[in-house]
Structure formats: C-alpha cells, structure tokens
Design a protein around this motif. Structure first.
Motif, PDB file in Angstrom:
ATOM      1  N   ALA A   1      37.966 -23.970 -20.136  1.00 31.93           N
ATOM      2  CA  ALA A   1      36.953 -24.494 -21.056  1.00 31.93           C
ATOM      3  C   ALA A   1      35.621 -24.710 -20.350  1.00 31.93           C
ATOM      4  CB  ALA A   1      37.452 -25.806 -21.672  1.00 31.93           C
ATOM      5  N   MET A   2      35.684 -25.278 -19.149  1.00 29.73           N
ATOM      6  CA  MET A   2      34.447 -25.577 -18.426  1.00 29.73           C
ATOM      7  C   MET A   2      33.731 -24.284 -18.009  1.00 29.73           C
ATOM      8  SD  MET A   2      34.240 -28.747 -18.618  1.00 29.73           S
ATOM      9  CE  MET A   2      35.274 -30.133 -19.024  1.00 29.73           C
ATOM     10  N   THR A   3      34.487 -23.300 -17.559  1.00 27.61           N
ATOM     11  CA  THR A   3      33.865 -22.033 -17.150  1.00 27.61           C
ATOM     12  C   THR A   3      33.272 -21.328 -18.357  1.00 27.61           C
ATOM     13  OG1 THR A   3      35.533 -21.858 -15.424  1.00 27.61           O
ATOM     14  CG2 THR A   3      34.246 -19.886 -15.889  1.00 27.61           C
ATOM     15  N   LEU A   4      33.969 -21.372 -19.492  1.00 23.49           N
ATOM     16  CA  LEU A   4      33.447 -20.760 -20.716  1.00 23.49           C
ATOM     17  C   LEU A   4      32.102 -21.392 -21.088  1.00 23.49           C
ATOM     18  CD1 LEU A   4      33.874 -18.947 -23.215  1.00 23.49           C
ATOM     19  CD2 LEU A   4      35.165 -20.809 -24.239  1.00 23.49           C
ATOM     20  N   LEU A   5      32.075 -22.732 -21.095  1.00 24.24           N
ATOM     21  CA  LEU A   5      30.827 -23.425 -21.452  1.00 24.24           C
ATOM     22  C   LEU A   5      29.726 -23.127 -20.432  1.00 24.24           C
ATOM     23  CD1 LEU A   5      32.273 -26.892 -22.550  1.00 24.24           C
ATOM     24  CD2 LEU A   5      31.243 -25.160 -24.013  1.00 24.24           C
ATOM     25  N   ALA A   6      30.104 -23.169 -19.146  1.00 22.85           N
ATOM     26  CA  ALA A   6      29.091 -22.923 -18.108  1.00 22.85           C
ATOM     27  C   ALA A   6      28.557 -21.497 -18.197  1.00 22.85           C
ATOM     28  CB  ALA A   6      29.701 -23.175 -16.728  1.00 22.85           C
ATOM     29  N   ALA A   7      29.430 -20.538 -18.476  1.00 27.24           N
ATOM     30  CA  ALA A   7      28.987 -19.140 -18.576  1.00 27.24           C
ATOM     31  C   ALA A   7      28.030 -18.970 -19.762  1.00 27.24           C
ATOM     32  CB  ALA A   7      30.193 -18.222 -18.731  1.00 27.24           C
ATOM     33  N   LEU A   8      28.357 -19.596 -20.892  1.00 30.22           N
ATOM     34  CA  LEU A   8      27.468 -19.497 -22.054  1.00 30.22           C
ATOM     35  C   LEU A   8      26.119 -20.142 -21.746  1.00 30.22           C
ATOM     36  CD1 LEU A   8      29.979 -20.231 -24.971  1.00 30.22           C
ATOM     37  CD2 LEU A   8      29.073 -18.025 -24.224  1.00 30.22           C
ATOM     38  N   ALA A   9      26.163 -21.310 -21.099  1.00 28.56           N
ATOM     39  CA  ALA A   9      24.902 -21.991 -20.759  1.00 28.56           C
ATOM     40  C   ALA A   9      24.102 -21.159 -19.766  1.00 28.56           C
ATOM     41  CB  ALA A   9      25.210 -23.370 -20.180  1.00 28.56           C
TER      42      ALA A   9
ATOM     43  N   LEU B   1      35.823 -17.019 -17.961  1.00 25.19           N
ATOM     44  CA  LEU B   1      34.755 -16.024 -17.840  1.00 25.19           C
ATOM     45  C   LEU B   1      35.059 -14.808 -18.720  1.00 25.19           C
ATOM     46  CD1 LEU B   1      32.165 -15.123 -16.496  1.00 25.19           C
ATOM     47  CD2 LEU B   1      33.509 -14.206 -14.603  1.00 25.19           C
ATOM     48  N   ALA B   2      36.329 -14.386 -18.719  1.00 22.67           N
ATOM     49  CA  ALA B   2      36.709 -13.233 -19.538  1.00 22.67           C
ATOM     50  C   ALA B   2      36.457 -13.531 -21.021  1.00 22.67           C
ATOM     51  CB  ALA B   2      38.181 -12.888 -19.306  1.00 22.67           C
ATOM     52  N   LEU B   3      36.721 -14.762 -21.427  1.00 24.81           N
ATOM     53  CA  LEU B   3      36.475 -15.123 -22.826  1.00 24.81           C
ATOM     54  C   LEU B   3      34.979 -15.196 -23.134  1.00 24.81           C
ATOM     55  CD1 LEU B   3      39.155 -17.875 -23.619  1.00 24.81           C
ATOM     56  CD2 LEU B   3      38.995 -15.555 -24.524  1.00 24.81           C
ATOM     57  N   ALA B   4      34.185 -15.583 -22.159  1.00 25.15           N
ATOM     58  CA  ALA B   4      32.742 -15.748 -22.386  1.00 25.15           C
ATOM     59  C   ALA B   4      32.013 -14.416 -22.477  1.00 25.15           C
ATOM     60  CB  ALA B   4      32.141 -16.601 -21.263  1.00 25.15           C
ATOM     61  N   LEU B   5      32.537 -13.377 -21.832  1.00 28.33           N
ATOM     62  CA  LEU B   5      31.798 -12.113 -21.739  1.00 28.33           C
ATOM     63  C   LEU B   5      31.474 -11.486 -23.101  1.00 28.33           C
ATOM     64  CD1 LEU B   5      33.264 -10.394 -18.567  1.00 28.33           C
ATOM     65  CD2 LEU B   5      31.014 -11.401 -18.900  1.00 28.33           C
ATOM     66  N   PRO B   6      32.434 -11.378 -24.045  1.00 30.78           N
ATOM     67  CA  PRO B   6      32.069 -10.789 -25.341  1.00 30.78           C
ATOM     68  C   PRO B   6      30.934 -11.532 -26.032  1.00 30.78           C
ATOM     69  CG  PRO B   6      34.452 -10.981 -25.126  1.00 30.78           C
ATOM     70  CD  PRO B   6      33.863 -11.703 -23.966  1.00 30.78           C
ATOM     71  N   ALA B   7      30.982 -12.871 -25.966  1.00 27.56           N
ATOM     72  CA  ALA B   7      29.914 -13.662 -26.603  1.00 27.56           C
ATOM     73  C   ALA B   7      28.579 -13.422 -25.908  1.00 27.56           C
ATOM     74  CB  ALA B   7      30.285 -15.145 -26.556  1.00 27.56           C
ATOM     75  N   LEU B   8      28.609 -13.361 -24.561  1.00 25.92           N
ATOM     76  CA  LEU B   8      27.358 -13.141 -23.832  1.00 25.92           C
ATOM     77  C   LEU B   8      26.778 -11.763 -24.146  1.00 25.92           C
ATOM     78  CD1 LEU B   8      28.267 -14.657 -20.350  1.00 25.92           C
ATOM     79  CD2 LEU B   8      26.625 -15.543 -22.014  1.00 25.92           C
ATOM     80  N   LEU B   9      27.636 -10.760 -24.222  1.00 24.40           N
ATOM     81  CA  LEU B   9      27.152  -9.413 -24.547  1.00 24.40           C
ATOM     82  C   LEU B   9      26.584  -9.366 -25.964  1.00 24.40           C
ATOM     83  CD1 LEU B   9      29.981  -7.301 -22.901  1.00 24.40           C
ATOM     84  CD2 LEU B   9      27.547  -7.239 -22.304  1.00 24.40           C
ATOM     85  N   ALA B  10      27.238 -10.083 -26.885  1.00 20.89           N
ATOM     86  CA  ALA B  10      26.742 -10.112 -28.269  1.00 20.89           C
ATOM     87  C   ALA B  10      25.375 -10.777 -28.327  1.00 20.89           C
ATOM     88  CB  ALA B  10      27.746 -10.850 -29.151  1.00 20.89           C
ATOM     89  N   PHE B  11      25.246 -11.927 -27.633  1.00 18.45           N
ATOM     90  CA  PHE B  11      23.946 -12.613 -27.622  1.00 18.45           C
ATOM     91  C   PHE B  11      22.882 -11.733 -26.999  1.00 18.45           C
ATOM     92  CE2 PHE B  11      26.330 -16.870 -27.484  1.00 18.45           C
ATOM     93  CZ  PHE B  11      26.341 -16.930 -28.866  1.00 18.45           C
ATOM     94  N   SER B  12      23.243 -11.080 -25.900  1.00 19.84           N
ATOM     95  CA  SER B  12      22.275 -10.230 -25.207  1.00 19.84           C
ATOM     96  C   SER B  12      21.848  -9.078 -26.104  1.00 19.84           C
ATOM     97  CB  SER B  12      22.902  -9.718 -23.903  1.00 19.84           C
ATOM     98  OG  SER B  12      21.948  -9.010 -23.163  1.00 19.84           O
ATOM     99  N   GLY B  13      22.821  -8.545 -26.883  1.00 23.34           N
ATOM    100  CA  GLY B  13      22.489  -7.472 -27.811  1.00 23.34           C
ATOM    101  C   GLY B  13      21.519  -7.951 -28.896  1.00 23.34           C
ATOM    102  N   LEU B  14      21.774  -9.174 -29.402  1.00 22.15           N
ATOM    103  CA  LEU B  14      20.891  -9.716 -30.433  1.00 22.15           C
ATOM    104  C   LEU B  14      19.485  -9.958 -29.894  1.00 22.15           C
ATOM    105  CD1 LEU B  14      23.277 -12.278 -32.183  1.00 22.15           C
ATOM    106  CD2 LEU B  14      22.344 -10.177 -33.145  1.00 22.15           C
ATOM    107  N   ALA B  15      19.420 -10.419 -28.635  1.00 25.65           N
ATOM    108  CA  ALA B  15      18.110 -10.697 -28.046  1.00 25.65           C
ATOM    109  C   ALA B  15      17.394  -9.424 -27.635  1.00 25.65           C
ATOM    110  CB  ALA B  15      18.270 -11.606 -26.820  1.00 25.65           C
ATOM    111  N   GLY B  16      18.082  -8.279 -27.697  1.00 27.00           N
ATOM    112  CA  GLY B  16      17.489  -7.031 -27.235  1.00 27.00           C
ATOM    113  C   GLY B  16      16.215  -6.683 -27.965  1.00 27.00           C
ATOM    114  N   SER B  17      16.193  -6.925 -29.280  1.00 28.33           N
ATOM    115  CA  SER B  17      14.995  -6.571 -30.047  1.00 28.33           C
ATOM    116  C   SER B  17      13.805  -7.401 -29.599  1.00 28.33           C
ATOM    117  CB  SER B  17      15.265  -6.768 -31.530  1.00 28.33           C
ATOM    118  OG  SER B  17      15.621  -8.111 -31.767  1.00 28.33           O
TER     119      SER B  17
END
Lengths: 238, 308
Positions: free
Chosen positions: B45-53, B242-258
C-alpha cells in the motif's frame, strides 16, 4: 584472566565477594515485595572442576543465584567473577562470548518448541558460528550420549518430560562448557528419569566441567552426596 | 547409557557469532512471529501511494517546465513598427506601471527565430516591435492591466496569456512539492506501521529471544534475523505495490501527453513508457526494504537493551 588448558578453566571458576541482588520494581508497581534484596552479602568460591549442590527451600534465592552465575542478571552490589572475568564490571558486549562457555539446564527445559531435537541441540553451535557440516557430527554424538538418536527429528511437544530434559542437557553441554548450571533439573521428572539426568550431570563433572545443581530435594542430595551451598532468605548458611 | 561424548567444540566459544540459515535456521520462529501478510500488505500500500505521488510530482514538474518554456514574459506588448523613438517613449511610459520589475524589447534575432517556422527566412520582412514585461507579484486582473496598457500605448496589441501560464507554473510547482511531501509522509507512515509489527513480533517471541540471549547470542545476531525477515517482506510488498502502480502511472502520463505536446495514445506500444521516472520508481521497493531493515535493527536493538 586465569590460565586455561585444553578448553578447561584452571583456577577459581566462580568467585562472589559481598554480592547482593535486588530486582528493580516495574514502573508504577506498588508491590512492597519488589525492590527488596533477594540475595544479600554472598561470598564464596567454586574451584574449577568442582561439583556443588545449591540447596535451600523454595524462595531462598537459588534461581536468582544461578541467574547471576549464568550472567542472565547483574548483581546490584559486590564483585562477581566468572571464568576469570569480573562480570560485575564487564561491558555488556563482553558477556555473550562468556555465556557461550556456560551451559544451563532448567526445570522447565526451555527448549524451542518449533525446532526439532536436533536443531535445539545445534542451536548453541549455530550461535557460535559453527559450520553446518562440522556441527552435524557433534549434535549426533550428543543425541547418542543422551540416548535419543532415534528422536532427532521429533519436536519437543512430541517428547516425554525426561526426554526433553535430556535434550536440554545435550544443548547445555554441546559447546563443552567450562561451567554447567542446573536449576531443579529433576523437578518435573519421575525417579527413573531423575537418576538418568543426574548421571549425565555427574558424567560431565567427571570430564572436568564445574557443575552446580540447584534443588530442594534432600533425597536427591542423599543419593548423590557432595559439597553444597545452602541458601536461606537470600543468604548463605555456614 | 551410551559412552562419553567426544567433544571438539570449546574453541568455537569465542568465534564471531552468526545464526545460520537453512533447515532449522529460523530459531526465532519469525515465519510465525512476522507472518508474510501484514508487512507485505503495508509495504504494498505504501509503495503504491508513494509511486503515485512520485509520478504526480514528476508529471507536475514536466508540465511546469514545458509551460515555462512557452512563456518568457507575463505580458507582451506589440507595436506596429520598430520606430526606436516610439519604443523608447513606450518603455518609459510602461515603467510607471505598478509592480513592473522589467520591461525590454524582445531581441530581434529571437523574434525572427520564433517566426521562422511560419514565415521562413525573409531578411527584408519588417518585424513588429515586441516589448516583454515582467511583474512581481503577478497582476491580479490581467484584463484590467491590458486596458491600462492600451491607455498608455494606444494602437498596441497586448497579450496577457503569460500571466495565466505563470500562475499555472506556480500551481504545478506547488503540486510537485506537495506530492514529494506526500512521498516522505507515506514512507514515515511505513516506518511507524513496521515498528508496530516488529514490536508485536518481539512480544510474541520474547521467551525465545531470552533463551537465545542466554545461550550467548548477541544483540546483532537477533536484530539481524528480524531485520532480514522484515526487509524481505517489505521488498516483496514494495515490488507488488510498484507493479500495481505502473498501469495507473502510464494512464496518467498518457492523459497528460496532450498537455506536453505528445500525440494521443491508441496502442499499447505508444504508451509513454520513457516518460516515467524509472530510476526513482525502481528505487521505491529498495527504499521500503531498507527502511524496514533499519526500522527493525533500531527497534530490536532498543528492545534488547532491557536484557543484561
């Protein structure tokens, strides 16, 4: 430090000079019994290679005296020397190496219930950093000595009280300690098992180990006569 | 009774103590005292939150940098020609504006470079005069400021978009700082929860610890056993987090791409893999494991001080 020969200590094994012990009361305790002296003004010497009974009624302070000798407790007063080291003044970091030269047998065995008989006996060797291959022969030898080689893989709860105590003795002596302490080692055993345990302890004494056995059983002392330290109300009786 | 045992072991009494691994090499019973569920779940949980932050912090930094590159000045004033006398008069009049810290004509070479993509290389092309104005603090009402400038410089064209860009940059910077603070907070929380778990393990194993202590185990022997187990559990949980955070991070990064000038994502291969702060993300499970190890060492050694 007094000289040692062949792994055995030569000279005074234990020397107490005006030693007193008082347990600190727990924080917030209102028990008037806490904070009082459990041992007072103890002065005696145990020569290397000697066998002594430690006698006295329940509550006389036998277990506290054994705790001091096994370095599980520090004296509140006086000077205490064990294996040539003045332990009352020794640094805390010096004590583990000294403890590894002292074997202890308890009335309640104090075996680790999740480890097999083999691994319980091997524990002091592993703590001392002995290689696995090298320790196997010693542990097997100890199992054979106490007559429990077929029970090597048994867990303590699967063993009888007498068998557990023999495993505890094997664990206490596997490091070939210079000093062997036993606190009511036959307290939970029947007569046959008690004789067997006492034989093991006396065999260690014959091999040159200094042995102290605490008991309140006069019949045991009569069966195996020997010099004794007698405690009453935390003081040595002369 | 079998014969006398053959002893060859007294020389081992003074060797540096090490509790070995393997069969029966878990004398503390840490697999039961520190079960493989609580600490990994906390670490996850802590790594997931830290990775998102962390992802949020780096995303905000990238946005701020891009916006800053596009807005060199808060306000630009365009004059119809390069009459030097008029430029000088205009600058003198503009310097009377409140909170103005800098007013200067845009360098002609830079202006030509900005226009080159649209107009090409036309040396004879007459360029307008562009004046760049900077304010501190930024004006509260950019539209009112534009009207005031027009009253001072009639006929000019005033562009106040830079004010909004500067405000967005300030906001993105705050977001980045807040996200980094969140990472620190999450790691501190992980330390606190790990401490509670380790103390519970110590309480469950205090009798066993006392036996090992009486047999001559040092504080380091016992603490290292705890620390190794805690670090392993934290590393496993951290890797899963970290593995759980990666899909969310990639999705956010994709949204911020524009917002960062990238094309919309239509295929998996087009996900902005390289945009993620990989070294920092990869360090998270290691940091969580190191924190767990250190927490265990400090907690257990502190607890052992009560023994003689």
């Amino acid at each position: 430090m007094a000289p040692r020969a062949g792994g055995l200590y030569v000279g005074k094994m234990v020397r107490f000079t005006s030693v007193g012990l008082r347990y600190a009361p727990p924080a917030g305790s209102s028990d008037p019994g806490m904070g009082q002296d459990v041992l007072s003004d103890l002065s005696f010497e145990l020569p290397a290679g000697s066998f002594h009974w430690l006698l006295g009624p329940s509550g006389a302070g036998k277990s506290s005296l054994l705790k001091l000798m096994q370095l599980a407790q520090r004296p509140s007063r006086g000077e205490m020397e064990v294996l040539g080291v003045i332990t009352s003044r020794a640094r805390r970091g010096e004590l583990p190496a000294l403890r590894r030269r002292i074997g202890v047998v308890f009335q309640d065995f104090r075996l680790l219930p999740h480890l097999s008989a083999f691994d319980n006996i091997a524990l002091p060797l592993r703590i001392a950093g002995r290689a696995e291959l090298a320790l196997r022969a010693d542990v097997t030898e100890m199992l054979r000595w106490v007559g429990l080689e077929p029970k090597a893989e048994s867990l303590p709860p699967e063993l009888s009280g007498g068998e557990q105590q023999r495993i505890a003795i094997a664990r206490a002596v596997v490091m070939r300690p210079a000093l062997l302490l036993a606190d009511e080692p036959t307290g939970n055993l029947d007569a046959v098992q008690s004789r067997r345990v006492l034989s093991l302890l006396q065999e260690m004494h014959r091999m040159g180990t200094t042995v102290v056995v605490a008991t309140h059983s006069e019949s045991l002392v009569n069966a195996y006569p020997g010099p004794a330290l007698r405690l009453a109300d935390g003081r040595l009786e002369r | 009774m079998p014969g006398t045992p053959k002893f060859t072991v007294s020389r081992w009494a003074n060797r540096r103590p090490v509790l070995r691994r393997g069969r029966g090499r878990d004398p503390l019973g840490l697999r039961q005292a520190l079960p493989g569920l609580l600490l990994p779940a906390v670490a996850l949980a802590m790594t997931l939150l830290a990775a998102l932050a962390l992802g949020g912090a780096f995303g905000a930094r990238a946005l701020a940098q891009r916006w800053q590159q596009g807005a060199a000045a808060a306000v630009t004033v365009q004059l119809p020609d390069m009459d030097q006398a008029r430029v000088a008069r205009t600058l003198a009049a503009l310097r009377e504006l409140p909170d103005l810290v800098d007013a200067r004509p845009m360098d002609q070479a830079r202006l030509a470079a900005l226009l080159r993509p649209w107009l090409g290389e036309i040396p004879a092309l007459p360029l307008p005069a562009i004046l760049e104005l900077r304010f501190d603090p930024l004006p509260e009402n950019p539209e009112g400021l534009a009207l005031r400038i027009l009253s001072v410089v009639p006929g000019a064209t005033v562009e106040t978009q830079g004010v909004w860009v500067a405000r967005l940059v300030a906001l993105a910077t705050r977001v980045e700082q807040t996200a980094l603070a969140a990472v620190v907070l999450v790691l501190l929380l992980a330390v606190a929860v790990a401490t509670v778990g380790i103390r519970a393990g110590l309480a469950a194993r205090q009798d066993v610890i006392a036996i090992l202590h009486d047999l001559g185990a040092t504080d380091g022997d016992i603490a290292n056993r705890f620390a190794g187990r805690v670090a392993l559990l934290c590393a496993l949980g951290g890797a899963a987090g970290l593995a759980l955070a990666l899909p969310a991070l990639l999705a956010f990064s994709g949204l911020a791409g524009s917002l960062l000038g990238r094309l919309p994502v239509t295929r998996l291969a087009e996900l902005p893999w390289r945009a993620l702060p990989w070294p920092w993300l990869a360090a998270l499970p290691v940091a969580v494991a190191a924190l767990g190890w250190t927490t265990a060492e400090v907690t257990v050694r502190g607890w052992l001080k009560r023994l003689p």
